[in-house]
Design an enzyme around this catalytic site. Structure first.
Site, PDB file in Angstrom:
ATOM      1  N   ASP A 123       0.820  -1.211   0.000  1.00  0.00           N
ATOM      2  CA  ASP A 123       0.000   0.000   0.000  1.00  0.00           C
ATOM      3  C   ASP A 123       0.857   1.266   0.000  1.00  0.00           C
ATOM      4  OD1 ASP A 123      -2.236   1.616   0.041  1.00  0.00           O
ATOM      5  OD2 ASP A 123      -2.501   1.508   2.205  1.00  0.00           O
ATOM      6  N   TYR A 124       1.963   1.239  -0.736  1.00  0.00           N
ATOM      7  CA  TYR A 124       2.732   2.477  -0.910  1.00  0.00           C
ATOM      8  C   TYR A 124       1.912   3.456  -1.751  1.00  0.00           C
ATOM      9  CZ  TYR A 124       7.167   0.856   1.041  1.00  0.00           C
ATOM     10  OH  TYR A 124       8.149   0.425   1.887  1.00  0.00           O
ATOM     11  N   GLU A 125       1.938   4.744  -1.338  1.00  0.00           N
ATOM     12  CA  GLU A 125       1.149   5.761  -2.034  1.00  0.00           C
ATOM     13  C   GLU A 125       1.985   6.957  -2.486  1.00  0.00           C
ATOM     14  OE1 GLU A 125      -2.284   6.683   0.314  1.00  0.00           O
ATOM     15  OE2 GLU A 125      -2.822   4.571   0.618  1.00  0.00           O
ATOM     16  N   HIS A 126       3.242   7.029  -2.028  1.00  0.00           N
ATOM     17  CA  HIS A 126       4.129   8.142  -2.386  1.00  0.00           C
ATOM     18  C   HIS A 126       5.477   7.567  -2.798  1.00  0.00           C
ATOM     19  CE1 HIS A 126       1.092  10.683  -0.550  1.00  0.00           C
ATOM     20  NE2 HIS A 126       1.128   9.881   0.500  1.00  0.00           N
ATOM     21  N   GLN A 166      -8.550   0.759  -4.215  1.00  0.00           N
ATOM     22  CA  GLN A 166      -9.146   1.738  -3.306  1.00  0.00           C
ATOM     23  C   GLN A 166     -10.236   2.547  -4.039  1.00  0.00           C
ATOM     24  OE1 GLN A 166      -6.362   3.967  -0.789  1.00  0.00           O
ATOM     25  NE2 GLN A 166      -4.742   2.540  -1.373  1.00  0.00           N
TER      26      GLN A 166
END
Length: 305
Positions: free
Chosen positions: A153-156, A215
């Site tokens: 769940d890396y987002e950056h 998501q």
């Protein structure tokens, strides 16, 4: 004569093999329910969450983050530490809930949005060192907690899609090969930079990824059922062949909420045999309403019709 028969057989096989290898499994529904837990530190426990015996239930501990304050200059070196509510979600609690419910598995999620009030960046110095550190540190945590899988769940991000794909792909591959985990999932959302990286990962390592926790709650609040169905078809096409799960936020602040048609959309997908599962962000927030939506989600998944 025998040689002629053999040549004819080989010709037939060669003619048909390309098409048969492209045939995908028939669409099918699933009774999989997944829930993120522990990120908000609201003292929620596994035992607080209702568990329907007729679903497969995955708790996803949130988060393990490769944030190491002793590392300089980059704190994202693949050395993962626990950043979930470990006081209430301890190794003994994991063992206890799995012992009491044979349909429960527990995973951990990597990355998340922020750590120490800053974005949690994926920023490896090199693929080899990151993978080596990640395999070592995560194996230790997974074995200590008796976990079953991981979620990405890396987002950056710092760095290019190829680096992300190789780091995460090799991590999943190694953990599965070493029998440390039995499943892996990814948690992308509809953002250009996010999708570039997860789609690169999917292209190279999609065969190792069991679930796509897309998501859908990252879409705008006020999403309609028809919009949601279109979003689902788009992401199913993007992650072709993957089990794309549908999702919502407990607090209903974004996306299609349970009160505005989420379960209607689920019923439509189920009638089309495309409901691969439901996941919720998150148990910490659901505690306030008595886990009402968890009960509804699991009841829908458990119903064979």
């Amino acid at each position: 004569m025998e040689l002629l028969k053999l040549l004819i057989t080989l010709f037939i096989l060669q003619a048909f093999l390309p098409t048969t290898t492209l045939i995908q499994a028939a669409p099918t529904n699933s009774n999989l329910f997944r829930e993120y837990i522990g990120a908000m530190f609201k003292s929620v426990r596994f035992t607080d969450v209702p568990i329907n015996p007729d679903v497969e239930l995955h708790f996803i501990l949130s988060f393990a983050i490769d944030y190491d304050t002793s590392s300089s200059p980059s704190p994202t070196n693949g050395k993962f530490n626990i950043f979930w509510d470990s006081a209430n979600l301890s190794p003994s609690e994991v063992s206890s809930i799995k012992r009491r419910h044979s349909n429960v598995k527990v995973a951990l999620s990597l990355g998340g949005d922020t750590v120490a009030s800053r974005f949690a960046y994926f920023s490896p110095s090199s693929v080899d060192s990151w993978v080596s550190n990640a395999v070592s540190s995560l194996t230790r945590i997974i074995k200590e907690y008796n976990l079953d899988g991981i979620d990405i769940d890396y987002e950056h991000f710092h760095g290019d899609p190829h680096t992300f794909s190789e780091c995460i792909g090799r991590l999943i591959s190694t953990l599965k090969r070493n029998k440390v985990i039995s499943f892996a999932s990814i948690a992308p959302y509809d953002d250009e930079q996010v999708q570039k990286r997860y789609l690169a990962l999917w292209k190279s390592y999609g065969h190792l990824i069991d679930y796509v926790n897309f998501q859908f709650y990252a879409y705008d609040k006020g999403t309609t059922v028809s919009q949601f169905m279109n979003y689902f078809m788009t992401q199913t096409s993007n992650y072709n062949g993957g089990k794309v799960l549908v999702s919502f936020l407990s607090d209903g602040s974004r996306g299609l909420s349970p009160d505005d048609g989420f379960f209607t959309a689920c019923s439509r997908l189920k009638s089309q045999k495309k409901l691969h599962g439901i996941f919720i962000w998150c148990a910490d927030d659901s505690k306030a309403n008595g886990f009402l939506y968890e009960k509804q989600s699991q009841a829908l998944l458990a119903n064979p019709h």
